[in-house]
Design an enzyme around this catalytic site. Structure first.
Site, PDB file in Angstrom:
ATOM      1  CD1 TRP A   1     -14.464  -4.448   9.102  1.00  0.00           C
ATOM      2  CD2 TRP A   1     -14.831  -6.543   9.776  1.00  0.00           C
ATOM      3  NE1 TRP A   1     -15.770  -4.528   9.531  1.00  0.00           N
ATOM      4  CE2 TRP A   1     -16.014  -5.799   9.952  1.00  0.00           C
ATOM      5  CE3 TRP A   1     -14.814  -7.896  10.132  1.00  0.00           C
ATOM      6  CZ2 TRP A   1     -17.185  -6.363  10.469  1.00  0.00           C
ATOM      7  CZ3 TRP A   1     -15.976  -8.457  10.650  1.00  0.00           C
ATOM      8  CH2 TRP A   1     -17.138  -7.697  10.813  1.00  0.00           C
TER       9      TRP A   1
ATOM     10  CG  ASP B   1     -11.598  -7.519   3.480  1.00  0.00           C
ATOM     11  OD1 ASP B   1     -12.495  -7.378   2.622  1.00  0.00           O
ATOM     12  OD2 ASP B   1     -11.843  -7.678   4.689  1.00  0.00           O
TER      13      ASP B   1
ATOM     14  CE  LYS C   1     -19.887  -4.008   4.401  1.00  0.00           C
ATOM     15  NZ  LYS C   1     -19.757  -5.218   5.203  1.00  0.00           N
TER      16      LYS C   1
END
Length: 361
Positions: free
Chosen positions: A102, A171, A195
């Site tokens: 990511w 992030d 999540k």
């Protein structure tokens, strides 16, 4: 109802109590005769939900007053582009610390906008650990970007103590609300909700107000953080049902005991599975180095591919969902987010031990 142990990496498990509450209110929210999905985002009923969600997040994460909370869409992937569009400066470039797929994608998007630089990367070790950080960053970087937890490889920043820069961006999509961290160290934090915070559809952005004032003013309106800040995340229709569920998850977290209790539980859950790996004599091998292990995503392999397939097949038959590793790395992955109960991790440890014993190891 079929019983399933949900270890999916995202969209992930939601607290049973939250789903039950949403079920009860689905057709008639607060005696209005309508679902919250049917209410206007400009109306008082949704407005109350919107503000409650912001206030709960502020309380649980101890977010200082000089920060604004935004509810956006597009997931972390949109943030990968919005960040450089808003904050890249002429004759300056941002720096990215690469700890997994990511963060690689975030850097790739930034390079489409302008010049961006890799500060350090853990790729040479197949992202098995958080790389050693240079002792001194150049303040010439417009901003420095990190990814706090890496779902695919199962690594996580244990501490941000040695990370210093005037404008840090993180992030935190896969570990926000899982443990205490210093919000004030960051100029901006962003996280897809799917999540730990709620369902897919809403992205939380926590931003120091002064940061938005310095952003690029020549962007399309919808891509400007300043737009969303001035309009309280109501410039366009927000994902109202996702934000409603986010509010319910935050209420659940508060009733549970807040961040400290969530962190305690997460450590307990992760230890069960890591113990099964470490005590297996090599039958299971963890991907992440011990000092970089994630509490959220526990990645491991078995001795060969055939054994891995058999493990996953039998696990599925026993009611374990989502244990296959990401397609890019294979192996196994147990994502033990906040809503995954202790009993699920206890059951997984038991299954891992019994599977090993069946193989004669």
């Amino acid at each position: 109802m079929k019983h399933v142990y949900n270890f999916n990496a995202g969209p992930a498990a939601l607290p049973r109590e939250v789903l039950q509450k949403a079920k009860e209110e689905l057709l008639d929210f607060e005696d209005t005769g309508m679902s919250i999905m049917e209410h206007s985002h400009r109306g008082k009923h949704y407005e109350a939900v919107h503000e409650q969600a912001k206030n709960l997040l502020k309380e649980l994460l101890s977010i200082p007053d000089e920060y604004e909370i935004l509810f956006l869409q597009g997931g972390a992937s949109l943030q990968f582009a919005m960040i450089p569009m808003n904050f890249m400066k002429q004759n300056q470039k941002p720096g990215y610390i690469l700890t997994g797929s990511w963060s690689e994608k975030a850097l790739k998007e930034a390079k489409k906008i302008g010049e961006a630089e890799e500060i350090v990367s853990g790729k040479s070790s197949n992202y098995s650990s958080i790389p050693e950080i240079p002792s001194l960053f150049s303040d010439d970087y417009t901003y420095v970007h990190v990814t706090s937890n890496n779902t695919i490889f199962g690594t996580q920043w244990a501490s941000f103590d040695h990370l210093e820069h005037p404008f840090l961006i993180a992030d935190m999509s896969s570990d926000i609300l899982s443990k205490r961290f210093p919000v004030e160290k960051f100029g901006m934090i962003y996280a897809g909700a799917q999540k730990n915070l709620g369902p897919a559809g809403v992205t939380v952005v926590i931003m120091r107000k002064e940061v938005a004032d310095k952003a690029n003013k020549e962007l399309p309106t919808i891509l400007s953080y300043e737009t969303h800040m001035k309009n309280r995340s109501l410039y366009n229709t927000p994902p109202t049902f996702s934000i409603y569920l986010l509010k319910l998850v935050l209420e659940w977290a508060k009733e549970l005991g807040g961040l400290e209790e969530l962190e305690r539980r997460n450590k307990e859950k992760a230890k069960l599975i890591y113990d099964a790996i470490d005590e297996s004599g090599g039958f299971y091998t963890g991907h992440a180095e011990k000092d970089s292990r994630s509490l959220m995503n526990i990645t491991f392999t078995l001795q060969n591919e055939e054994l891995t397939k058999q493990f996953l097949k039998e696990a599925q038959e026993q009611g374990f969902s989502g244990l296959a590793g990401h397609r890019s790395v294979g192996g196994c992955r147990a994502s033990a987010y906040n809503a995954v109960p202790l009993e699920a991790c206890q059951a997984l440890k038991k299954f891992m031990i019994e599977f090993q014993e069946k193989q004669g190891n």
